[in-house]
Scaffold this motif. Structure first.
Motif, PDB file in Angstrom:
ATOM      1  N   ARG A 173       0.850  -1.191   0.000  1.00  0.00           N
ATOM      2  CA  ARG A 173       0.000   0.000   0.000  1.00  0.00           C
ATOM      3  C   ARG A 173       0.884   1.239   0.000  1.00  0.00           C
ATOM      4  NH1 ARG A 173      -0.223   2.224   5.192  1.00  0.00           N
ATOM      5  NH2 ARG A 173       0.684   0.859   6.824  1.00  0.00           N
ATOM      6  N   TRP A 176      -0.228   8.383   0.825  1.00  0.00           N
ATOM      7  CA  TRP A 176      -0.076   9.644   0.101  1.00  0.00           C
ATOM      8  C   TRP A 176      -0.124  10.809   1.091  1.00  0.00           C
ATOM      9  CZ3 TRP A 176       0.924  11.483  -4.744  1.00  0.00           C
ATOM     10  CH2 TRP A 176       0.541  12.800  -5.031  1.00  0.00           C
ATOM     11  N   THR A 229       5.369  10.558   0.260  1.00  0.00           N
ATOM     12  CA  THR A 229       4.711   9.283  -0.013  1.00  0.00           C
ATOM     13  C   THR A 229       5.585   8.151   0.510  1.00  0.00           C
ATOM     14  OG1 THR A 229       5.675   9.298  -2.244  1.00  0.00           O
ATOM     15  CG2 THR A 229       3.410  10.060  -2.025  1.00  0.00           C
ATOM     16  N   HIS A 273       3.004   3.343  -7.985  1.00  0.00           N
ATOM     17  CA  HIS A 273       1.926   3.609  -7.024  1.00  0.00           C
ATOM     18  C   HIS A 273       1.773   5.109  -6.793  1.00  0.00           C
ATOM     19  CE1 HIS A 273       0.695  -0.413  -5.569  1.00  0.00           C
ATOM     20  NE2 HIS A 273       1.919  -0.778  -5.970  1.00  0.00           N
ATOM     21  N   MET A 274       2.896   5.826  -6.777  1.00  0.00           N
ATOM     22  CA  MET A 274       2.838   7.265  -6.582  1.00  0.00           C
ATOM     23  C   MET A 274       2.113   7.941  -7.742  1.00  0.00           C
ATOM     24  SD  MET A 274       5.976   9.964  -5.863  1.00  0.00           S
ATOM     25  CE  MET A 274       6.729   9.735  -7.486  1.00  0.00           C
ATOM     26  N   GLU A 276      -0.157   6.612  -9.629  1.00  0.00           N
ATOM     27  CA  GLU A 276      -1.580   6.308  -9.527  1.00  0.00           C
ATOM     28  C   GLU A 276      -2.273   7.224  -8.529  1.00  0.00           C
ATOM     29  OE1 GLU A 276      -4.490   2.402  -8.985  1.00  0.00           O
ATOM     30  OE2 GLU A 276      -2.397   2.300  -8.327  1.00  0.00           O
ATOM     31  N   GLN A 277      -1.622   7.445  -7.388  1.00  0.00           N
ATOM     32  CA  GLN A 277      -2.203   8.320  -6.373  1.00  0.00           C
ATOM     33  C   GLN A 277      -2.193   9.784  -6.824  1.00  0.00           C
ATOM     34  OE1 GLN A 277      -3.664   7.821  -3.242  1.00  0.00           O
ATOM     35  NE2 GLN A 277      -3.844   5.760  -4.065  1.00  0.00           N
ATOM     36  N   SER A 280      -5.116  10.267  -9.003  1.00  0.00           N
ATOM     37  CA  SER A 280      -6.371  10.250  -8.247  1.00  0.00           C
ATOM     38  C   SER A 280      -6.579  11.524  -7.446  1.00  0.00           C
ATOM     39  CB  SER A 280      -6.406   9.028  -7.319  1.00  0.00           C
ATOM     40  OG  SER A 280      -5.518   9.198  -6.217  1.00  0.00           O
ATOM     41  N   HIS A 281      -5.482  12.260  -7.169  1.00  0.00           N
ATOM     42  CA  HIS A 281      -5.582  13.522  -6.442  1.00  0.00           C
ATOM     43  C   HIS A 281      -5.590  14.725  -7.394  1.00  0.00           C
ATOM     44  CE1 HIS A 281      -4.629  11.002  -2.960  1.00  0.00           C
ATOM     45  NE2 HIS A 281      -5.095  11.995  -2.222  1.00  0.00           N
TER      46      HIS A 281
END
Length: 372
Positions: A173, A176, A229, A273-274, A276-277, A280-281
């Motif tokens: 996981r 963020w 992150t 992953h960063m 992707e986040q 999303s932000h």
């Protein structure tokens, strides 16, 4: 045109507002290192930070944050610590660089991460280099689809290692915008150890840089903020990154990982992953910074450009500075432009780092806890 030099803290509210207006109006200036908040923070910590306020007909048309050192030697704001410099101005501002230097009281000005193509600096550019970007404007799924298509082997390898890490150490996981100070200390501990092991200067050995990072970590507004992150396997942090963002762009600054997990490639895993986040932000891109890391080549789906160069006015200081800097810059560029030489230089630095680490006292080698 009129050029007035002030300390960042002397800027008044109308000037701060104008700076933000100029930056927001140009996509080429969408970088947090060009934000007024960064200039204000650095100005509070370093006495040599200045801002040139450029006026034309009584209206402010540009700002140049810079460092004024002894003998009239100028450097971009943050110089070696940052990855983007520039003149925050109206488009196509007709201001010759030497005229700007005269207004700033400078004899010479070196730059190596200037926004490419700015009219003031373009005649003095000696090289223009690409900066790899993760373009998320079409969404993360579109971005990752391009990565999968362009680098299928690399992508499959990273995802295989991620599944293996999850099986052996717990669910993967990403946190963020982690706000706790302990996570920041873990990250900077890894990074300090990396600097030492690879023969590079430890940024975090300088207290003012630690203070700057902590201030940036605590900052946050719609147009500017620090983003920490951390990637976890179960409850164990394995990789992280601290960078700055505007309303649209996250800029890479301090990535690091725990070398105990190096076989899983946690740094690359973290970047995916960063991204992707970030999408999303509401962020549209991740700037990975220029430099010779192979993973950037297959993670990128776009580029911007920064330039290197030098401006000087006739003086003894400029001549001495040229003799001291130009051979070094040329040698560096030869290495950067040739992958085989870059890899050799990297190996030599790492060898030096191993020797230096082996000579340190045991108490130093063991701190901080959890460091790389």
């Amino acid at each position: 045109m009129k050029v007035t030099v002030v300390r960042p803290g002397e800027l008044q509210e109308p000037e701060l507002t104008r700076w933000r207006e100029l930056q927001h109006a140009s996509a080429s200036l969408d970088n947090p290192f060009l934000s007024v908040e960064f200039a204000l923070a650095l100005g509070r910590l370093r006495s040599y930070v200045r801002v040139a306020v450029v006026e034309d007909g009584g209206k402010v048309v540009g700002f140049l944050p810079f460092e004024r050192h002894a003998f009239g030697i100028g450097k971009p704001l943050g110089s070696w610590l940052t990855t983007c410099h520039g003149l925050i101005s109206v488009p196509d501002l007709d201001l010759p660089a030497r005229e700007l230097l005269r207004g700033c009281g400078l004899s010479v000005f070196d730059f190596d991460h200037m926004v490419a193509g700015q009219p003031t600096w373009a005649p003095h550019e000696s090289a223009v280099r690409p900066v790899p970007m993760m373009d998320l404007t079409a969404g993360f799924e579109s971005y990752i689809g391009l990565v999968r298509e362009n680098s299928p082997k690399n992508y499959k390898t990273v995802r295989y290692k991620e599944r293996k890490l999850a099986r052996e150490h717990g669910e993967i996981r990403l946190a963020w915008a982690a706000a706790d100070a302990e996570s920041m200390r873990v990250l900077t501990g890894w990074k300090s150890d990396q600097y030492r092991r690879t023969g590079r200067v430890d940024r975090f050995a300088q207290p003012w840089i630690v203070e700057l990072i902590d201030e940036m970590h605590a900052s946050g507004s719609p147009s500017f903020g620090g983003v920490l992150t951390m990637l976890y396997a179960g409850d164990t942090p394995v990789a992280g990154h601290f960078g700055l963002r505007t309303h649209n762009t996250l800029v890479g600054w301090f990535p690091a990982y725990d070398p105990e997990f190096a076989r899983y490639s946690p740094g690359i895993m973290h970047h995916l992953h960063m991204a992707e986040q970030a999408a999303s932000h509401g962020l549209g891109q991740v700037d990975m910074g220029k430099g010779g890391r192979e993973y950037k080549g297959w993670l990128k789906n776009g580029v911007i450009h920064v330039s290197e160069g030098r401006v000087s006015r006739p003086s003894a200081t400029a001549a001495v500075h040229w003799m001291g800097r130009t051979p070094v810059n040329k040698a560096r560029n030869i290495v950067v432009d040739r992958p085989s030489l870059y890899r050799l230089a990297d190996r030599l630095l790492k060898g030096f780092g191993r020797v230096r680490t082996s000579l340190q006292p045991e108490s130093i080698e063991k701190e901080p806890s959890g460091a790389r």
